[in-house]
Design a protein around this motif. Structure first.
Motif, PDB file in Angstrom:
ATOM      1  N   VAL A 408       0.840  -1.203   0.000  1.00  0.00           N
ATOM      2  CA  VAL A 408       0.000   0.000   0.000  1.00  0.00           C
ATOM      3  C   VAL A 408       0.871   1.248   0.000  1.00  0.00           C
ATOM      4  N   ASN A 409       1.896   1.261   0.860  1.00  0.00           N
ATOM      5  CA  ASN A 409       2.803   2.409   0.910  1.00  0.00           C
ATOM      6  C   ASN A 409       3.472   2.662  -0.435  1.00  0.00           C
ATOM      7  N   ARG A 410       3.825   1.585  -1.118  1.00  0.00           N
ATOM      8  CA  ARG A 410       4.503   1.769  -2.401  1.00  0.00           C
ATOM      9  C   ARG A 410       3.594   2.477  -3.403  1.00  0.00           C
ATOM     10  N   VAL A 411       2.335   2.084  -3.448  1.00  0.00           N
ATOM     11  CA  VAL A 411       1.392   2.734  -4.357  1.00  0.00           C
ATOM     12  C   VAL A 411       1.253   4.212  -4.006  1.00  0.00           C
ATOM     13  N   VAL A 412       1.049   4.490  -2.721  1.00  0.00           N
ATOM     14  CA  VAL A 412       0.806   5.871  -2.299  1.00  0.00           C
ATOM     15  C   VAL A 412       2.058   6.725  -2.459  1.00  0.00           C
ATOM     16  N   HIS A 413       3.187   6.241  -1.970  1.00  0.00           N
ATOM     17  CA  HIS A 413       4.397   7.055  -1.985  1.00  0.00           C
ATOM     18  C   HIS A 413       4.930   7.263  -3.398  1.00  0.00           C
ATOM     19  N   ASP A 414       4.817   6.258  -4.250  1.00  0.00           N
ATOM     20  CA  ASP A 414       5.228   6.453  -5.643  1.00  0.00           C
ATOM     21  C   ASP A 414       4.345   7.497  -6.323  1.00  0.00           C
ATOM     22  N   SER A 415       3.068   7.483  -5.990  1.00  0.00           N
ATOM     23  CA  SER A 415       2.166   8.479  -6.563  1.00  0.00           C
ATOM     24  C   SER A 415       2.497   9.876  -6.045  1.00  0.00           C
ATOM     25  N   VAL A 416       2.793   9.965  -4.755  1.00  0.00           N
ATOM     26  CA  VAL A 416       3.217  11.250  -4.174  1.00  0.00           C
ATOM     27  C   VAL A 416       4.444  11.768  -4.918  1.00  0.00           C
ATOM     28  N   HIS A 417       5.404  10.895  -5.153  1.00  0.00           N
ATOM     29  CA  HIS A 417       6.641  11.298  -5.831  1.00  0.00           C
ATOM     30  C   HIS A 417       6.363  11.771  -7.251  1.00  0.00           C
ATOM     31  N   ARG A 418       5.466  11.080  -7.955  1.00  0.00           N
ATOM     32  CA  ARG A 418       5.126  11.488  -9.325  1.00  0.00           C
ATOM     33  C   ARG A 418       4.508  12.877  -9.353  1.00  0.00           C
ATOM     34  N   LYS A 433       9.925   5.792   8.624  1.00  0.00           N
ATOM     35  CA  LYS A 433      10.094   6.119   7.203  1.00  0.00           C
ATOM     36  C   LYS A 433      11.556   6.347   6.825  1.00  0.00           C
ATOM     37  N   ARG A 434      12.451   5.990   7.717  1.00  0.00           N
ATOM     38  CA  ARG A 434      13.879   6.244   7.488  1.00  0.00           C
ATOM     39  C   ARG A 434      14.394   5.528   6.238  1.00  0.00           C
ATOM     40  N   GLU A 435      14.011   4.289   6.048  1.00  0.00           N
ATOM     41  CA  GLU A 435      14.451   3.555   4.865  1.00  0.00           C
ATOM     42  C   GLU A 435      13.623   3.924   3.642  1.00  0.00           C
ATOM     43  N   GLU A 436      12.354   4.187   3.861  1.00  0.00           N
ATOM     44  CA  GLU A 436      11.455   4.500   2.750  1.00  0.00           C
ATOM     45  C   GLU A 436      11.902   5.764   2.013  1.00  0.00           C
ATOM     46  N   ILE A 437      12.397   6.750   2.752  1.00  0.00           N
ATOM     47  CA  ILE A 437      12.759   8.020   2.121  1.00  0.00           C
ATOM     48  C   ILE A 437      13.924   7.865   1.151  1.00  0.00           C
ATOM     49  N   LEU A 438      14.721   6.814   1.305  1.00  0.00           N
ATOM     50  CA  LEU A 438      15.870   6.612   0.425  1.00  0.00           C
ATOM     51  C   LEU A 438      15.447   6.425  -1.030  1.00  0.00           C
ATOM     52  N   ARG A 439      14.221   5.985  -1.258  1.00  0.00           N
ATOM     53  CA  ARG A 439      13.718   5.808  -2.624  1.00  0.00           C
ATOM     54  C   ARG A 439      13.469   7.147  -3.309  1.00  0.00           C
ATOM     55  N   TYR A 440      13.315   8.205  -2.538  1.00  0.00           N
ATOM     56  CA  TYR A 440      12.815   9.455  -3.115  1.00  0.00           C
ATOM     57  C   TYR A 440      13.758  10.644  -2.955  1.00  0.00           C
ATOM     58  N   LYS A 441      14.807  10.526  -2.154  1.00  0.00           N
ATOM     59  CA  LYS A 441      15.782  11.600  -2.013  1.00  0.00           C
ATOM     60  C   LYS A 441      16.923  11.391  -3.011  1.00  0.00           C
ATOM     61  N   SER A 442      17.431  12.472  -3.537  1.00  0.00           N
ATOM     62  CA  SER A 442      18.551  12.371  -4.475  1.00  0.00           C
ATOM     63  C   SER A 442      19.840  12.056  -3.723  1.00  0.00           C
ATOM     64  N   PRO A 443      20.810  11.427  -4.387  1.00  0.00           N
ATOM     65  CA  PRO A 443      22.095  11.148  -3.738  1.00  0.00           C
ATOM     66  C   PRO A 443      22.769  12.409  -3.203  1.00  0.00           C
ATOM     67  N   VAL A 444      22.632  13.513  -3.920  1.00  0.00           N
ATOM     68  CA  VAL A 444      23.244  14.768  -3.472  1.00  0.00           C
ATOM     69  C   VAL A 444      22.623  15.209  -2.148  1.00  0.00           C
ATOM     70  N   GLU A 445      21.304  15.172  -2.063  1.00  0.00           N
ATOM     71  CA  GLU A 445      20.620  15.597  -0.832  1.00  0.00           C
ATOM     72  C   GLU A 445      20.998  14.698   0.336  1.00  0.00           C
ATOM     73  N   LEU A 446      21.058  13.401   0.082  1.00  0.00           N
ATOM     74  CA  LEU A 446      21.424  12.462   1.145  1.00  0.00           C
ATOM     75  C   LEU A 446      22.849  12.693   1.637  1.00  0.00           C
ATOM     76  N   ARG A 447      23.781  12.950   0.711  1.00  0.00           N
ATOM     77  CA  ARG A 447      25.175  13.202   1.103  1.00  0.00           C
ATOM     78  C   ARG A 447      25.283  14.460   1.956  1.00  0.00           C
ATOM     79  N   LEU A 448      24.552  15.499   1.580  1.00  0.00           N
ATOM     80  CA  LEU A 448      24.588  16.735   2.358  1.00  0.00           C
ATOM     81  C   LEU A 448      24.041  16.510   3.770  1.00  0.00           C
ATOM     82  N   GLN A 449      22.969  15.756   3.878  1.00  0.00           N
ATOM     83  CA  GLN A 449      22.396  15.497   5.200  1.00  0.00           C
ATOM     84  C   GLN A 449      23.353  14.666   6.064  1.00  0.00           C
ATOM     85  N   HIS A 450      23.975  13.664   5.462  1.00  0.00           N
ATOM     86  CA  HIS A 450      24.935  12.854   6.222  1.00  0.00           C
ATOM     87  C   HIS A 450      26.140  13.692   6.653  1.00  0.00           C
TER      88      HIS A 450
END
Length: 468
Positions: A408-418, A433-450
């Motif tokens: 269910v989350n995949r359907v909803v979150h993929d639609s949100v991303h679209r 949602k810590r792991e889930e967000i990895l599908r939708y954040k860009s590598p650049v954004e993730l590197r900056l946050q880390h």
């Protein structure tokens, strides 16, 4: 760990170091009671200096820290994991209002202050603190800021971030940063305040805040309008904004099933309409001029919308009691859904102009993938934030339905991303949602946050496993 716990007792007193399972259970159980963690202890400091001293002890002994306020979050952000290695740092004893300045229109509150108490303190000074949430009787200011809470008045006043001018923070090293400056302009470097707001306690611990307060409105009027679909609700929003401007402080969308569930589980709450409608909008005006002026604005908006066919019916509250009853229909949705059974919650945001298309598309996708599922859609249409919740088909056991949560989350979150949206609008990411967000954040954004996390908390002791 005896030396560590003895050190904690020396700082805060033995009565405020809890270690027995019976004392810990409330602090390690999440608000929805779906997760029970474990903790080394719960420590309850009484002031900022004690918070700093405990953090320094945790640094010395390499003990992870889970900061906690009212523990009302929905994403496992304020509870520990099951390892039992972490210390829960409860901030509820930091509950003082340190001062109110009605010329600067600011209030200084400690992190453990309950939101309702802050609202009341502002009201006692003839002012308004506009942050308003369903959990305002138990959530705390520190938690509100750490999750950048939203609520029903974001349309006019903004999220918690916009309501905060300055912070006092205990850093990961146990130092105290005093940023309690009630300034609306301060262009002297990086904005550290914004860095800690919304960080969910992963960079440091907010111990106090300078909050904006506002003149109290002279009138507040509420109306409930029935609409055919979200597109009509958006057209009504545009019209209300055009005619009312900043006077429009609330604009909430509710699907018909929301009211059905409220009336089923709270029969004392009645719909003001004689027939059902697909969707409803709850509007609120807060006017600084007069009740007559607010009434004229609301009558104009409702009248024009009826003539244009944007709304099918409407009721306008003529008293504070009637207004409260209309708001109760909105405020009891979550409790009614919980009484109906376990459900899959989504706290999402999409650009306001695309909400109608998002709902239409995602409703269809879910109906195709999970026939019979019930879509309990409600939320803050005026700022693009929806609580897009999915309940099980009638008669399906909760456990069987929850087994489909990832799908269910995949359907909803993929639609949100679209639709260029966010999978967390006001509740944060926590551990849920810590792991889930990895599908939708860009590598650049993730590197900056880390990079920020590693710079401010190199030992990863501040709420580890959350957000990032």
């Amino acid at each position: 760990m005896n030396a560590f716990l003895d050190g904690c007792r020396a700082v805060v007193g033995p009565a405020h170091v809890l270690t027995s399972p019976g004392d810990l259970i409330a602090y390690v159980t999440d608000h929805r009671r779906r997760h029970i963690g474990a903790a080394l202890a719960v420590v309850r400091p009484g002031n900022t200096e004690e918070v700093a001293a405990i953090v320094r002890l945790c640094q010395q002994h390499r003990v992870p820290i889970v900061p906690q306020g009212g523990n009302t979050g929905l994403v496992l952000g304020s509870v520990p994991d099951t390892s039992g290695n972490a210390l829960v740092l409860s901030l509820t004893r930091l509950n003082r209002i340190r001062g109110i300045d009605t010329v600067n229109d600011t209030l200084i509150a400690e992190a453990g202050c309950i939101l309702k108490n802050v609202q009341d303190a502002a009201a006692d000074a003839g002012r308004l603190f506009p942050l308003s949430l369903a959990s305002e009787g138990s959530c705390t200011i520190g938690g509100n800021l750490s999750s950048n809470a939203g609520g029903t008045a974001v349309l006019r006043y903004g999220n918690a971030r916009e309501l905060c001018l300055g912070l006092e923070v205990v850093t990961a090293e146990g130092e105290i940063w005093d940023g309690l400056r009630g300034l609306r302009k301060d262009n002297t470097g990086y904005d550290l305040r914004d860095l800690f707001i919304g960080a969910e306690g992963t960079l440091g611990i907010i111990s106090a805040a300078v909050l904006k307060i506002y003149p109290r409105p002279r009138a507040q009027l509420t109306a409930l309008a029935a609409v055919r679909n979200p597109a009509a609700a958006l057209a009504l929003l545009a019209s209300a904004r055009e005619h009312c401007g900043d006077t429009l402080t609330g604009f909430e969308l509710m699907s018909e099933i929301c009211l059905q569930l409220v009336q089923k589980h709270f029969p004392e709450l009645h719909s003001p309409f004689s027939q059902r409608h697909p969707h409803y909008v709850l509007l609120e005006l807060s006017d600084q001029e007069s009740e007559q002026h607010a009434s004229q604005l609301l009558e104009t908006v409702i009248g024009n919308a009826l003539e244009a066919g944007l709304i099918e019916d409407a009721v306008v509250a003529t008293s504070m009691a009637q207004s409260a009853q209309l708001w109760k229909l909105r405020e009891h949705i979550s409790a009614a859904q919980a009484a109906e059974g376990k459900n899959i919650k989504h706290d999402i945001a999409v650009p306001i102009s695309r909400i109608g298309d998002f709902i239409d598309t995602t409703d269809r996708l879910l109906a195709e993938a999970f026939p019979g599922c019930r879509l309990v859609t409600f939320g803050h249409l005026g700022d693009g934030n929806l609580h897009y919740n999915v309940s099980a088909p009638e008669g399906m056991p909760d456990d069987l339905f929850l087994a489909r949560q990832a799908a269910v989350n995949r359907v909803v979150h993929d639609s949100v991303h679209r639709y260029d949206g966010s999978i967390s609008a006001e509740h944060g990411l926590g551990a849920l949602k810590r792991e889930e967000i990895l599908r939708y954040k860009s590598p650049v954004e993730l590197r900056l946050q880390h990079a920020i996390k590693n710079a401010l908390d190199p030992l990863n002791l501040m709420n580890p496993g959350k957000l990032i």
